[in-house]
Design a protein around this motif. Structure first.
Motif, mmCIF file in Angstrom:
data_model
loop_
_atom_site.group_PDB
_atom_site.id
_atom_site.type_symbol
_atom_site.label_atom_id
_atom_site.label_comp_id
_atom_site.label_asym_id
_atom_site.label_seq_id
_atom_site.Cartn_x
_atom_site.Cartn_y
_atom_site.Cartn_z
ATOM 1 N N ALA A 290 79.276 66.463 21.870
ATOM 2 C CA ALA A 290 80.581 65.880 22.165
ATOM 3 C C ALA A 290 81.126 66.411 23.492
ATOM 4 O O ALA A 290 81.681 65.646 24.290
ATOM 5 C CB ALA A 290 81.553 66.176 21.026
ATOM 6 N N LEU B 217 79.437 64.601 26.350
ATOM 7 C CA LEU B 217 79.881 63.215 26.443
ATOM 8 C C LEU B 217 81.282 63.129 27.032
ATOM 9 O O LEU B 217 81.562 62.261 27.858
ATOM 10 C CB LEU B 217 79.839 62.541 25.076
ATOM 11 C CG LEU B 217 78.469 62.422 24.414
ATOM 12 C CD1 LEU B 217 78.596 61.718 23.077
ATOM 13 C CD2 LEU B 217 77.476 61.723 25.307
ATOM 14 N N ARG B 218 82.161 64.040 26.622
ATOM 15 C CA ARG B 218 83.539 64.059 27.117
ATOM 16 C C ARG B 218 83.539 64.197 28.644
ATOM 17 O O ARG B 218 84.260 63.494 29.353
ATOM 18 C CB ARG B 218 84.309 65.212 26.488
ATOM 19 C CG ARG B 218 85.777 65.256 26.845
ATOM 20 C CD ARG B 218 86.512 66.430 26.202
ATOM 21 N NE ARG B 218 86.460 66.379 24.750
ATOM 22 C CZ ARG B 218 85.738 67.219 23.980
ATOM 23 N NH1 ARG B 218 85.001 68.162 24.533
ATOM 24 N NH2 ARG B 218 85.748 67.107 22.677
ATOM 25 N N ALA C 68 81.754 60.827 30.511
ATOM 26 C CA ALA C 68 82.193 59.447 30.228
ATOM 27 C C ALA C 68 82.541 58.672 31.498
ATOM 28 O O ALA C 68 82.137 57.518 31.660
ATOM 29 C CB ALA C 68 83.381 59.458 29.269
ATOM 30 N N TYR D 191 85.870 58.477 26.865
ATOM 31 C CA TYR D 191 85.510 59.274 25.699
ATOM 32 C C TYR D 191 86.527 59.053 24.593
ATOM 33 O O TYR D 191 87.737 59.094 24.821
ATOM 34 C CB TYR D 191 85.433 60.761 26.058
ATOM 35 C CG TYR D 191 84.959 61.586 24.891
ATOM 36 C CD1 TYR D 191 83.638 61.503 24.468
ATOM 37 C CD2 TYR D 191 85.824 62.397 24.190
ATOM 38 C CE1 TYR D 191 83.199 62.224 23.374
ATOM 39 C CE2 TYR D 191 85.395 63.131 23.098
ATOM 40 C CZ TYR D 191 84.084 63.034 22.701
ATOM 41 O OH TYR D 191 83.637 63.741 21.613
ATOM 42 N N GLU E 113 87.924 60.682 21.487
ATOM 43 C CA GLU E 113 87.999 61.988 20.807
ATOM 44 C C GLU E 113 87.856 61.870 19.300
ATOM 45 O O GLU E 113 87.166 62.669 18.668
ATOM 46 C CB GLU E 113 89.341 62.669 21.118
ATOM 47 C CG GLU E 113 89.488 63.167 22.523
ATOM 48 C CD GLU E 113 88.716 64.452 22.796
ATOM 49 O OE1 GLU E 113 88.274 65.121 21.852
ATOM 50 O OE2 GLU E 113 88.554 64.764 23.982
ATOM 51 N N SER F 146 84.109 60.895 18.562
ATOM 52 C CA SER F 146 83.083 61.636 19.314
ATOM 53 C C SER F 146 82.041 60.689 19.913
ATOM 54 O O SER F 146 80.849 60.793 19.654
ATOM 55 C CB SER F 146 82.395 62.678 18.428
ATOM 56 O OG SER F 146 83.317 63.618 17.962
ATOM 57 N N ARG F 147 82.528 59.767 20.751
ATOM 58 C CA ARG F 147 81.628 58.802 21.365
ATOM 59 C C ARG F 147 82.207 58.317 22.687
ATOM 60 O O ARG F 147 83.386 58.535 22.980
ATOM 61 C CB ARG F 147 81.390 57.619 20.443
ATOM 62 C CG ARG F 147 82.623 56.777 20.196
ATOM 63 C CD ARG F 147 82.373 55.699 19.172
ATOM 64 N NE ARG F 147 83.530 54.832 19.027
ATOM 65 C CZ ARG F 147 83.738 54.079 17.971
ATOM 66 N NH1 ARG F 147 82.856 54.079 16.982
ATOM 67 N NH2 ARG F 147 84.795 53.314 17.886
ATOM 68 N N ILE F 148 81.354 57.650 23.474
ATOM 69 C CA ILE F 148 81.809 57.013 24.706
ATOM 70 C C ILE F 148 81.871 55.505 24.468
ATOM 71 O O ILE F 148 80.878 54.897 24.085
ATOM 72 C CB ILE F 148 80.864 57.315 25.890
ATOM 73 C CG1 ILE F 148 80.855 58.812 26.204
ATOM 74 C CG2 ILE F 148 81.299 56.517 27.126
ATOM 75 C CD1 ILE F 148 79.891 59.198 27.303
#
Length: 94
Positions: free
Chosen positions: A46, A49-50, A53, A81, A83, A86-88
């Motif tokens: 996560a 990815l954050r 993004a 991102y 939150e 937990s993905r883009i």
């Protein structure tokens, strides 16, 4: 361990279509990637990815991730991102 092949589809939602000259451009959105561990044990964290993004903004939208000119079908307009999940998430112009 036996090899397992999975086949799945990810729905892409058309947000709106815009008539530009003779061409029709579509705005789509979907999930680019989730925080997960893949079948070949690659981990997408996560935190990574954050931070990454926004790096999707402006990149080519490829069919089946093929790195070929003929596979370019549009451009990613935004990568953000999410939150909570937990993905883009992405939006793109096709």
């Amino acid at each position: 361990m036996p090899e397992i092949k999975l086949s799945y589809n990810i729905p892409i939602q058309v947000i709106e279509s815009v008539n530009i000259s003779e061409n029709m451009d579509f705005l789509i959105q979907g999930i680019a990637i989730n925080a997960t561990t893949t079948g070949n044990n690659h981990k997408f964290l996560a935190e990574e990815l954050r931070e990454s993004a926004n790096s999707l903004n402006g990149v080519p939208l490829l069919v089946d991730h093929r790195n070929e000119v003929s596979a370019i079908k549009g451009r990613v307009t935004t990568g953000e991102y999410d939150e909570q999940n937990s993905r883009i998430n992405f939006k793109a112009k096709v």
